[in-house]
Design a protein around this motif. Structure first.
Motif, mmCIF file in Angstrom:
data_model
loop_
_atom_site.group_PDB
_atom_site.id
_atom_site.type_symbol
_atom_site.label_atom_id
_atom_site.label_comp_id
_atom_site.label_asym_id
_atom_site.label_seq_id
_atom_site.Cartn_x
_atom_site.Cartn_y
_atom_site.Cartn_z
ATOM 1 N N ALA A 198 -11.614 4.834 10.744
ATOM 2 C CA ALA A 198 -10.855 4.826 9.487
ATOM 3 C C ALA A 198 -10.771 6.254 8.949
ATOM 4 O O ALA A 198 -11.756 6.787 8.429
ATOM 5 C CB ALA A 198 -11.515 3.904 8.474
ATOM 6 N N ASN A 237 -3.349 -0.450 7.865
ATOM 7 C CA ASN A 237 -3.513 0.206 6.568
ATOM 8 C C ASN A 237 -3.029 1.648 6.621
ATOM 9 O O ASN A 237 -3.050 2.284 7.674
ATOM 10 C CB ASN A 237 -4.971 0.170 6.142
ATOM 11 C CG ASN A 237 -5.456 -1.235 5.851
ATOM 12 O OD1 ASN A 237 -4.668 -2.158 5.689
ATOM 13 N ND2 ASN A 237 -6.755 -1.407 5.795
ATOM 14 N N SER A 295 -9.431 7.276 6.357
ATOM 15 C CA SER A 295 -9.646 7.282 4.905
ATOM 16 C C SER A 295 -11.109 7.542 4.549
ATOM 17 O O SER A 295 -11.410 7.941 3.434
ATOM 18 C CB SER A 295 -9.189 5.965 4.290
ATOM 19 O OG SER A 295 -9.935 4.884 4.835
ATOM 20 N N ASP A 298 -4.216 4.616 8.867
ATOM 21 C CA ASP A 298 -5.670 4.727 8.685
ATOM 22 C C ASP A 298 -6.395 4.363 9.980
ATOM 23 O O ASP A 298 -7.219 3.452 10.020
ATOM 24 C CB ASP A 298 -6.119 3.837 7.528
ATOM 25 C CG ASP A 298 -7.519 4.160 7.048
ATOM 26 O OD1 ASP A 298 -8.021 5.252 7.352
ATOM 27 O OD2 ASP A 298 -8.099 3.308 6.345
ATOM 28 N N VAL A 317 -6.485 3.770 0.006
ATOM 29 C CA VAL A 317 -5.966 2.968 1.110
ATOM 30 C C VAL A 317 -4.940 1.961 0.596
ATOM 31 O O VAL A 317 -5.194 1.238 -0.370
ATOM 32 C CB VAL A 317 -7.103 2.228 1.850
ATOM 33 C CG1 VAL A 317 -6.548 1.320 2.930
ATOM 34 C CG2 VAL A 317 -8.075 3.226 2.441
ATOM 35 N N LEU A 318 -3.800 1.943 1.256
ATOM 36 C CA LEU A 318 -2.771 0.940 1.013
ATOM 37 C C LEU A 318 -2.911 -0.089 2.126
ATOM 38 O O LEU A 318 -2.691 0.217 3.299
ATOM 39 C CB LEU A 318 -1.380 1.580 1.037
ATOM 40 C CG LEU A 318 -0.187 0.634 0.955
ATOM 41 C CD1 LEU A 318 -0.188 -0.135 -0.356
ATOM 42 C CD2 LEU A 318 1.107 1.405 1.126
ATOM 43 N N GLU A 319 -3.353 -1.292 1.763
ATOM 44 C CA GLU A 319 -3.572 -2.334 2.773
ATOM 45 C C GLU A 319 -2.256 -2.982 3.165
ATOM 46 O O GLU A 319 -1.443 -3.320 2.303
ATOM 47 C CB GLU A 319 -4.558 -3.376 2.245
ATOM 48 C CG GLU A 319 -5.943 -2.802 2.031
ATOM 49 C CD GLU A 319 -6.966 -3.831 1.601
ATOM 50 O OE1 GLU A 319 -6.627 -5.031 1.527
ATOM 51 O OE2 GLU A 319 -8.114 -3.424 1.334
ATOM 52 N N ARG A 320 -2.058 -3.086 4.488
ATOM 53 C CA ARG A 320 -0.852 -3.719 5.041
ATOM 54 C C ARG A 320 -1.256 -4.573 6.224
ATOM 55 O O ARG A 320 -2.211 -4.245 6.938
ATOM 56 C CB ARG A 320 0.147 -2.672 5.537
ATOM 57 C CG ARG A 320 0.610 -1.692 4.521
ATOM 58 C CD ARG A 320 1.621 -0.695 5.072
ATOM 59 N NE ARG A 320 1.427 -0.378 6.476
ATOM 60 C CZ ARG A 320 2.417 -0.142 7.336
ATOM 61 N NH1 ARG A 320 3.660 -0.188 6.958
ATOM 62 N NH2 ARG A 320 2.167 0.161 8.595
#
Length: 107
Positions: free
Chosen positions: A54, A30, A56, A46, A23-26
């Motif tokens: 989610a 995400n 992911s 996500d 997971v790339l958190e933004r």
């Protein structure tokens, strides 16, 4: 019309487990980066289009992921839910360099 991407390095291919995700958190949602058994890499928001599960945390099979909440199957390449379900998770372009670096275009 030619599309120009802005690439962000996320990780190495080996940082993503086969049949798994990272997971790339933004701040604005995400991004789940998936790896198939054949080492293909895909990126989706996500967030399942059904009820926001989610992705992911879902099960990767073939080039799909099954949402952990209600078992919707989402195509990893397009983000489209597979029939009979309808909806789409936003997908992001992905690039993998020869050294195994994974890049995602978030624009």
């Amino acid at each position: 019309m030619q599309v120009t991407y802005s690439w962000t390095r996320v990780c190495d291919v080996n940082d993503i487990p086969p049949l798994g995700s990272r997971v790339l958190e933004r701040a604005d949602g995400n991004v789940a980066i998936f790896r198939t058994a054949q080492n293909a890499i895909f990126a989706l928001l996500d967030h399942c289009p059904h009820k926001g599960g989610a992705l992911s945390q879902g099960i990767v099979h073939g080039e799909s992921v099954t949402c952990p909440l209600h078992a919707w199957n989402i195509d990893l390449a397009s983000g489209e839910a597979k029939a009979p379900d309808e909806g789409c998770a936003r997908h992001f372009p992905v690039r993998v360099d020869d050294d195994g670096s994974v890049f995602v275009s978030l624009v």
